[in-house]
Design a protein around this motif. Sequence first.
Motif, PDB file in Angstrom:
ATOM      1  N   PRO A   1       7.935  13.099  -6.755  1.00 32.65           N
ATOM      2  CA  PRO A   1       6.935  11.880  -6.767  1.00 32.65           C
ATOM      3  C   PRO A   1       7.327  11.025  -7.950  1.00 32.65           C
TER       4      PRO A   1
ATOM      5  N   ILE B   1       4.873   7.585   0.789  1.00 35.26           N
ATOM      6  CA  ILE B   1       3.657   6.902   0.638  1.00 35.26           C
ATOM      7  C   ILE B   1       3.234   6.298  -0.875  1.00 35.26           C
TER       8      ILE B   1
ATOM      9  N   ARG C   1       7.149  10.114  10.502  1.00 34.60           N
ATOM     10  CA  ARG C   1       7.895  11.266  10.539  1.00 34.60           C
ATOM     11  C   ARG C   1       8.156  12.158  11.701  1.00 34.60           C
TER      12      ARG C   1
ATOM     13  N   MET D   1       2.866  14.432  -0.216  1.00 37.90           N
ATOM     14  CA  MET D   1       1.619  15.068   0.694  1.00 37.90           C
ATOM     15  C   MET D   1       2.390  15.768   1.623  1.00 37.90           C
ATOM     16  N   THR D   2       1.914  16.937   1.663  1.00 41.70           N
ATOM     17  CA  THR D   2       2.727  17.921   3.023  1.00 41.70           C
ATOM     18  C   THR D   2       2.205  17.475   4.248  1.00 41.70           C
ATOM     19  N   PRO D   3       2.813  17.767   5.207  1.00 38.29           N
ATOM     20  CA  PRO D   3       2.175  17.197   6.501  1.00 38.29           C
ATOM     21  C   PRO D   3       1.119  18.316   6.805  1.00 38.29           C
TER      22      PRO D   3
ATOM     23  N   PHE E   1       1.241   5.192  -7.390  1.00 39.56           N
ATOM     24  CA  PHE E   1       1.869   6.726  -7.302  1.00 39.56           C
ATOM     25  C   PHE E   1       2.693   6.884  -6.020  1.00 39.56           C
TER      26      PHE E   1
ATOM     27  N   GLU F   1       4.969   9.267  -3.397  1.00 36.56           N
ATOM     28  CA  GLU F   1       5.047  10.454  -2.976  1.00 36.56           C
ATOM     29  C   GLU F   1       5.783  10.501  -1.400  1.00 36.56           C
ATOM     30  N   LYS F   2       6.343  11.560  -1.401  1.00 37.63           N
ATOM     31  CA  LYS F   2       7.094  11.922   0.079  1.00 37.63           C
ATOM     32  C   LYS F   2       6.041  12.467   0.872  1.00 37.63           C
ATOM     33  N   LEU F   3       6.005  12.151   2.123  1.00 32.72           N
ATOM     34  CA  LEU F   3       5.141  12.718   2.975  1.00 32.72           C
ATOM     35  C   LEU F   3       6.199  13.908   3.635  1.00 32.72           C
ATOM     36  N   GLY F   4       5.989  14.932   3.255  1.00 31.87           N
ATOM     37  CA  GLY F   4       6.900  16.171   3.631  1.00 31.87           C
ATOM     38  C   GLY F   4       7.201  17.266   2.724  1.00 31.87           C
TER      39      GLY F   4
ATOM     40  N   LEU G   1      -1.779  13.402 -11.403  1.00 37.23           N
ATOM     41  CA  LEU G   1      -0.621  12.624 -11.621  1.00 37.23           C
ATOM     42  C   LEU G   1      -0.029  13.136 -12.925  1.00 37.23           C
ATOM     43  N   PRO G   2       1.358  13.020 -12.909  1.00 38.49           N
ATOM     44  CA  PRO G   2       2.115  12.490 -11.991  1.00 38.49           C
ATOM     45  C   PRO G   2       2.813  13.471 -11.114  1.00 38.49           C
ATOM     46  N   GLY G   3       2.434  14.788 -11.013  1.00 34.45           N
ATOM     47  CA  GLY G   3       2.899  15.904 -10.478  1.00 34.45           C
ATOM     48  C   GLY G   3       2.953  15.840  -8.825  1.00 34.45           C
TER      49      GLY G   3
END
Lengths: 104, 226
Positions: A73, A21, A13, B1-3, A99, A101-104, B25-27
């Motif tokens: 996600p 992820i 990133r 996931m936020t940085p 699951f 998800e985006k890292l960001g 999950l799933p949000g």
Amino acid sequence: MSEDLLAVAAGWRAQGERVAIATVVETWGSSPRPAGSRFIVSDAGHMAGSVSGGCIEGAVAEAAAATMQSGQPQLLDFGISDEAAWEVGLACGGKLKVFLEKLG
Amino acid sequence: MTPEFLARLQAAQAAKRPVALCTQLPGGAQLLAPDDAMPEGLAQAAAAAIEADKTALFEDWFIHPHNPPLRLLIVGAVHAAQAMLPMAAGLGFAITVIDPRRAFATAERLPGVDINHEWPDDAMAELAPDTRTAIVTLTHDPKIDDPALDAALRSPAFYIGALGSRRTHAKRLERLAELGHSAEAMARIRAPIGLDIKAVTAAEIGLSIIAEIVATRRGAALASRG
């Protein structure tokens, strides 16, 4: 040298790549990798880790493109009851939820 | 996931603090246990998951414990110790080599690991082995191995192994008994050390020891060495 996939993801990133992820959150039967296993992928084509024995990583990477684009996600199901899963080759007889998800 | 969330998780890992990543999950909403405020049930499930070092599901939350790495304390900067290092590092162990003989325990011989030059009794007191620690003694020298094993037996380490033949070990047990250890307590020591793979070279001995540590950790049935 033990791989810290989250650190690797953070590194991609930092290079300006979009990163997703994937984490195994539930398994049934003979799934090869336990819950908590991670697979990471970037829009530059980097990949690391695993969520199966190599059977579904391709499909997860494909699904990750949408998550990297939208930030939304996804909760993905793979298993023998799913014909699509047979196509991507989860022949071990296991079932799992991933699951993404985006890292960001 | 936020940085930002990832940075918090990584900071906890760098500080060797046990934490659990809780993802709805799933949000995808995320909380870090035990740092963030969360419902009592989730907090309890997260604490249990950290303790068991196993993921868990609680209602619609996925709980993913991130414990500090398992520790491997190697007493004796010998050839087999050197051979174990890359294997143990690859398995994620945080490694400390203890050896008061400075000529052996050098950074050149032991790249990338913590080196402790104290006598093993002092080193063990400082390092405080816990249930996530494996201890191996490799020097064959009672002056060095015995105090390390004495301290190891007084700790809850999940694995204790000592290099040496059956005869060497029998004499060692007599000395440890004089220090007040019961036969039952001393049965925790794996000796001769390592799975019986007929290891000959230093690398093979290292592999047999590492494999035995993993087998013990995972609760595998181990072949008894009659």
